[in-house]
Motif scaffolding. Structure first.
Motif, PDB file in Angstrom:
ATOM      1  N   SER A   1       2.487   1.711  -3.395  1.00 18.36           N
ATOM      2  CA  SER A   1       1.497   2.223  -4.350  1.00 18.36           C
ATOM      3  C   SER A   1       1.313   3.731  -4.192  1.00 18.36           C
ATOM      4  O   SER A   1       1.255   4.464  -5.183  1.00 18.36           O
ATOM      5  CB  SER A   1       0.169   1.505  -4.149  1.00 18.36           C
ATOM      6  N   ASN A   2       1.244   4.187  -2.949  1.00 12.26           N
ATOM      7  CA  ASN A   2       1.118   5.621  -2.694  1.00 12.26           C
ATOM      8  C   ASN A   2       2.349   6.389  -3.159  1.00 12.26           C
ATOM      9  O   ASN A   2       2.228   7.494  -3.705  1.00 12.26           O
ATOM     10  CB  ASN A   2       0.861   5.890  -1.211  1.00 12.26           C
TER      11      ASN A   2
ATOM     12  N   LEU B   1       3.418   7.830 -18.525  1.00  7.49           N
ATOM     13  CA  LEU B   1       3.436   7.280 -17.164  1.00  7.49           C
ATOM     14  C   LEU B   1       3.447   5.751 -17.171  1.00  7.49           C
ATOM     15  O   LEU B   1       3.753   5.136 -16.152  1.00  7.49           O
ATOM     16  CB  LEU B   1       2.240   7.797 -16.363  1.00  7.49           C
ATOM     17  N   ASP B   2       3.140   5.142 -18.314  1.00  8.40           N
ATOM     18  CA  ASP B   2       3.184   3.680 -18.434  1.00  8.40           C
ATOM     19  C   ASP B   2       4.607   3.168 -18.615  1.00  8.40           C
ATOM     20  O   ASP B   2       4.863   1.982 -18.449  1.00  8.40           O
ATOM     21  CB  ASP B   2       2.324   3.205 -19.619  1.00  8.40           C
TER      22      ASP B   2
ATOM     23  N   GLU C   1       4.336   5.517  -5.637  1.00  8.40           N
ATOM     24  CA  GLU C   1       4.254   5.544  -7.100  1.00  8.40           C
ATOM     25  C   GLU C   1       3.322   6.644  -7.580  1.00  8.40           C
ATOM     26  O   GLU C   1       3.628   7.364  -8.527  1.00  8.40           O
ATOM     27  CB  GLU C   1       3.751   4.192  -7.629  1.00  8.40           C
ATOM     28  N   LYS C   2       2.172   6.764  -6.933  1.00  5.56           N
ATOM     29  CA  LYS C   2       1.207   7.795  -7.318  1.00  5.56           C
ATOM     30  C   LYS C   2       1.786   9.191  -7.109  1.00  5.56           C
ATOM     31  O   LYS C   2       1.605  10.085  -7.945  1.00  5.56           O
ATOM     32  CB  LYS C   2      -0.089   7.645  -6.524  1.00  5.56           C
ATOM     33  N   LEU C   3       2.492   9.385  -5.999  1.00  2.06           N
ATOM     34  CA  LEU C   3       3.108  10.685  -5.733  1.00  2.06           C
ATOM     35  C   LEU C   3       4.217  10.980  -6.747  1.00  2.06           C
ATOM     36  O   LEU C   3       4.361  12.116  -7.202  1.00  2.06           O
ATOM     37  CB  LEU C   3       3.659  10.736  -4.307  1.00  2.06           C
ATOM     38  N   ASN C   4       4.983   9.962  -7.126  1.00  3.99           N
ATOM     39  CA  ASN C   4       6.036  10.157  -8.115  1.00  3.99           C
ATOM     40  C   ASN C   4       5.436  10.510  -9.479  1.00  3.99           C
ATOM     41  O   ASN C   4       5.965  11.352 -10.198  1.00  3.99           O
ATOM     42  CB  ASN C   4       6.934   8.926  -8.230  1.00  3.99           C
ATOM     43  N   ASP C   5       4.312   9.865  -9.817  1.00  2.43           N
ATOM     44  CA  ASP C   5       3.616  10.208 -11.061  1.00  2.43           C
ATOM     45  C   ASP C   5       3.197  11.677 -11.054  1.00  2.43           C
ATOM     46  O   ASP C   5       3.309  12.368 -12.066  1.00  2.43           O
ATOM     47  CB  ASP C   5       2.389   9.315 -11.271  1.00  2.43           C
ATOM     48  N   LYS C   6       2.749  12.162  -9.915  1.00  6.37           N
ATOM     49  CA  LYS C   6       2.373  13.571  -9.794  1.00  6.37           C
ATOM     50  C   LYS C   6       3.593  14.469  -9.990  1.00  6.37           C
ATOM     51  O   LYS C   6       3.503  15.538 -10.595  1.00  6.37           O
ATOM     52  CB  LYS C   6       1.729  13.848  -8.431  1.00  6.37           C
TER      53      LYS C   6
ATOM     54  N   SER D   1       0.832  -1.200   0.000  1.00  2.57           N
ATOM     55  CA  SER D   1       0.000   0.000   0.000  1.00  2.57           C
ATOM     56  C   SER D   1       0.869   1.252   0.000  1.00  2.57           C
ATOM     57  O   SER D   1       0.599   2.206  -0.737  1.00  2.57           O
ATOM     58  CB  SER D   1      -0.919  -0.010   1.219  1.00  2.57           C
TER      59      SER D   1
END
Length: 132
Positions: free
Chosen positions: A19-20, A49-50, A22-27, A16
């Protein structure tokens, strides 16, 4: 006796958190590209992002010097300079690796003239003064 009381629960928690992250890095990547003016350009792929690693191709060393410290702040980006490019481009790093594998520096230099942001220079683009 196990040192970890509930290993399954720990694994779930760690997944978890990953995953968080990764989402922050995508931002971070999206924000970085927005500030570079890449998000709204039509020649920039929308599925970046893929990609496992994003290759950012910059047109000169000065630009590279200005942005290279972001490589340590943002996971999943790397930079190269292509002096044949006129603007910043992004590509899938795996594509770069596949196309430059087993090539010499000279072959890569020639390859960059028309690939990965490179544009062949015409006589009008040269930096010399035209004689009348």
């Amino acid at each position: 006796m196990n040192t970890i009381q509930d290993e399954a629960k720990l694994q779930t928690f760690l997944k978890s958190v990953d995953s968080n992250i990764e989402k922050l890095n995508d931002k971070k990547i999206i924000a970085f590209f927005e500030f570079l003016g890449l998000i709204d350009r039509e020649d920039v792929p929308k599925n970046f992002l893929d990609w496992e690693t994003i290759l950012v191709v910059v047109p000169n060393r000065n630009t590279l010097q200005q942005i290279k410290h972001y490589k340590t702040l943002i996971y999943g980006i790397t930079f190269i300079t292509n002096t044949n490019a006129k603007k910043i481009h992004i590509y899938d790093f795996i594509d770069w690796q596949n196309k430059t594998k087993n090539k010499t520096q000279f072959q890569i230099r020639q390859f960059l003239k028309t690939n990965f942001g490179g544009v062949e220079k015409s006589n009008d683009d040269r930096d010399w003064v035209k004689l009348l």
